[in-house]
Design a protein around this motif. Structure first.
Motif, PDB file in Angstrom:
ATOM      1  N   TYR A  60      33.408  59.070 -22.222  1.00 15.39           N
ATOM      2  CA  TYR A  60      33.733  57.662 -22.098  1.00 15.39           C
ATOM      3  C   TYR A  60      33.565  57.239 -20.644  1.00 15.39           C
ATOM      4  CZ  TYR A  60      35.636  57.427 -26.801  1.00 15.39           C
ATOM      5  OH  TYR A  60      35.779  57.439 -28.160  1.00 15.39           O
ATOM      6  N   ASP A  61      32.596  56.356 -20.381  1.00 15.46           N
ATOM      7  CA  ASP A  61      32.371  55.846 -19.040  1.00 15.46           C
ATOM      8  C   ASP A  61      33.456  54.842 -18.674  1.00 15.46           C
ATOM      9  OD1 ASP A  61      30.062  57.325 -18.627  1.00 15.46           O
ATOM     10  OD2 ASP A  61      28.794  55.817 -19.578  1.00 15.46           O
ATOM     11  N   PRO A  62      33.708  54.651 -17.376  1.00 19.07           N
ATOM     12  CA  PRO A  62      34.715  53.666 -16.978  1.00 19.07           C
ATOM     13  C   PRO A  62      34.262  52.251 -17.303  1.00 19.07           C
ATOM     14  CG  PRO A  62      33.766  54.787 -15.064  1.00 19.07           C
ATOM     15  CD  PRO A  62      33.161  55.389 -16.269  1.00 19.07           C
ATOM     16  N   LYS A  63      35.223  51.410 -17.653  1.00 20.03           N
ATOM     17  CA  LYS A  63      34.942  50.009 -17.952  1.00 20.03           C
ATOM     18  C   LYS A  63      35.651  49.138 -16.926  1.00 20.03           C
ATOM     19  CE  LYS A  63      34.452  50.736 -22.865  1.00 20.03           C
ATOM     20  NZ  LYS A  63      34.987  50.446 -24.194  1.00 20.03           N
ATOM     21  N   GLU A  64      35.060  47.994 -16.651  1.00 18.93           N
ATOM     22  CA  GLU A  64      35.643  47.077 -15.683  1.00 18.93           C
ATOM     23  C   GLU A  64      36.813  46.329 -16.303  1.00 18.93           C
ATOM     24  OE1 GLU A  64      33.873  43.141 -14.158  1.00 18.93           O
ATOM     25  OE2 GLU A  64      33.123  44.676 -12.788  1.00 18.93           O
ATOM     26  N   LYS A  65      37.918  46.280 -15.576  1.00 19.22           N
ATOM     27  CA  LYS A  65      39.100  45.554 -16.017  1.00 19.22           C
ATOM     28  C   LYS A  65      39.499  44.576 -14.928  1.00 19.22           C
ATOM     29  CE  LYS A  65      39.904  47.705 -19.890  1.00 19.22           C
ATOM     30  NZ  LYS A  65      39.919  47.052 -21.160  1.00 19.22           N
ATOM     31  N   LYS A  66      39.916  43.372 -15.326  1.00 22.96           N
ATOM     32  CA  LYS A  66      40.329  42.349 -14.375  1.00 22.96           C
ATOM     33  C   LYS A  66      41.786  41.993 -14.608  1.00 22.96           C
ATOM     34  CE  LYS A  66      35.768  40.270 -14.145  1.00 22.96           C
ATOM     35  NZ  LYS A  66      34.973  39.061 -14.395  1.00 22.96           N
ATOM     36  N   MET A  67      42.504  41.795 -13.514  1.00 21.51           N
ATOM     37  CA  MET A  67      43.867  41.294 -13.587  1.00 21.51           C
ATOM     38  C   MET A  67      43.977  40.230 -12.499  1.00 21.51           C
ATOM     39  SD  MET A  67      47.493  43.261 -13.443  1.00 21.51           S
ATOM     40  CE  MET A  67      47.572  43.652 -15.160  1.00 21.51           C
ATOM     41  N   GLY A  68      43.859  38.990 -12.927  1.00 22.78           N
ATOM     42  CA  GLY A  68      43.834  37.895 -11.960  1.00 22.78           C
ATOM     43  C   GLY A  68      42.561  37.956 -11.146  1.00 22.78           C
ATOM     44  N   LYS A  69      42.700  37.953  -9.835  1.00 18.15           N
ATOM     45  CA  LYS A  69      41.509  38.014  -8.983  1.00 18.15           C
ATOM     46  C   LYS A  69      41.117  39.444  -8.617  1.00 18.15           C
ATOM     47  CE  LYS A  69      44.011  37.482  -4.638  1.00 18.15           C
ATOM     48  NZ  LYS A  69      44.120  36.727  -3.409  1.00 18.15           N
ATOM     49  N   PHE A  70      41.895  40.418  -9.062  1.00 26.40           N
ATOM     50  CA  PHE A  70      41.619  41.813  -8.752  1.00 26.40           C
ATOM     51  C   PHE A  70      40.773  42.457  -9.848  1.00 26.40           C
ATOM     52  CE2 PHE A  70      45.696  40.731  -6.827  1.00 26.40           C
ATOM     53  CZ  PHE A  70      45.398  40.967  -5.500  1.00 26.40           C
ATOM     54  N   VAL A  71      39.842  43.280  -9.428  1.00 28.67           N
ATOM     55  CA  VAL A  71      38.944  43.957 -10.354  1.00 28.67           C
ATOM     56  C   VAL A  71      39.080  45.459 -10.138  1.00 28.67           C
ATOM     57  CG1 VAL A  71      36.549  44.261 -11.078  1.00 28.67           C
ATOM     58  CG2 VAL A  71      37.344  42.034 -10.295  1.00 28.67           C
ATOM     59  N   GLY A  72      39.185  46.202 -11.242  1.00 23.20           N
ATOM     60  CA  GLY A  72      39.264  47.652 -11.171  1.00 23.20           C
ATOM     61  C   GLY A  72      38.494  48.263 -12.313  1.00 23.20           C
ATOM     62  N   GLU A  73      38.631  49.558 -12.472  1.00 22.54           N
ATOM     63  CA  GLU A  73      37.957  50.270 -13.554  1.00 22.54           C
ATOM     64  C   GLU A  73      38.929  51.197 -14.249  1.00 22.54           C
ATOM     65  OE1 GLU A  73      34.650  52.382 -11.895  1.00 22.54           O
ATOM     66  OE2 GLU A  73      33.295  50.710 -12.267  1.00 22.54           O
ATOM     67  N   THR A  74      38.691  51.420 -15.541  1.00 20.78           N
ATOM     68  CA  THR A  74      39.446  52.427 -16.268  1.00 20.78           C
ATOM     69  C   THR A  74      38.904  53.794 -15.844  1.00 20.78           C
ATOM     70  OG1 THR A  74      37.918  52.362 -18.142  1.00 20.78           O
ATOM     71  CG2 THR A  74      39.838  50.906 -18.249  1.00 20.78           C
ATOM     72  N   LYS A  75      39.602  54.851 -16.192  1.00 18.41           N
ATOM     73  CA  LYS A  75      39.168  56.167 -15.753  1.00 18.41           C
ATOM     74  C   LYS A  75      38.090  56.728 -16.683  1.00 18.41           C
ATOM     75  CE  LYS A  75      42.637  58.886 -18.135  1.00 18.41           C
ATOM     76  NZ  LYS A  75      43.534  60.003 -18.050  1.00 18.41           N
ATOM     77  N   TYR A  76      37.280  57.620 -16.149  1.00 19.29           N
ATOM     78  CA  TYR A  76      36.265  58.342 -16.909  1.00 19.29           C
ATOM     79  C   TYR A  76      36.972  59.440 -17.688  1.00 19.29           C
ATOM     80  CZ  TYR A  76      32.295  61.379 -17.835  1.00 19.29           C
ATOM     81  OH  TYR A  76      31.350  62.161 -18.447  1.00 19.29           O
TER      82      TYR A  76
END
Length: 95
Positions: A58-74
């Protein structure tokens, strides 16, 4: 890699819980583990015979929370099929 570091945790969802009745179990495994290491670790830890091991990455997916952007873990998951006649008491049901 030591066998206790190969298998991390079981994946419990509706689909995987249904598959447990057929002797198919899903586990999250170490990213660097291969099929042979997973099979040996599973047979050693749970003392059952494994018929086959399938791996899903499972590759990481982009997640947004407000103006912050992160990724889920691999993650890497192993779908383990037991040989006929073998059972694994994963949830402590057979008491």
């Amino acid at each position: 890699m030591h066998i206790t570091n190969v298998i991390k945790k079981p994946i419990l969802s509706e689909k995987t819980y249904r598959n447990m009745a057929n002797g198919v179990y899903t586990f999250e495994v170490a990213i660097t583990a291969n099929k042979v290491q997973i099979k040996k670790a599973f047979e050693t830890i749970f003392e059952v015979k494994v018929a086959k091991v399938n791996i899903i990455n499972y590759d990481p997916k982009e997640k947004k929370m407000g103006k912050f952007v992160g990724e889920t873990k691999y993650t890497k998951r192993a779908i383990i099929t037991l040989k006929p006649g073998e059972q694994l008491d994963l949830l402590g049901e057979n008491k």
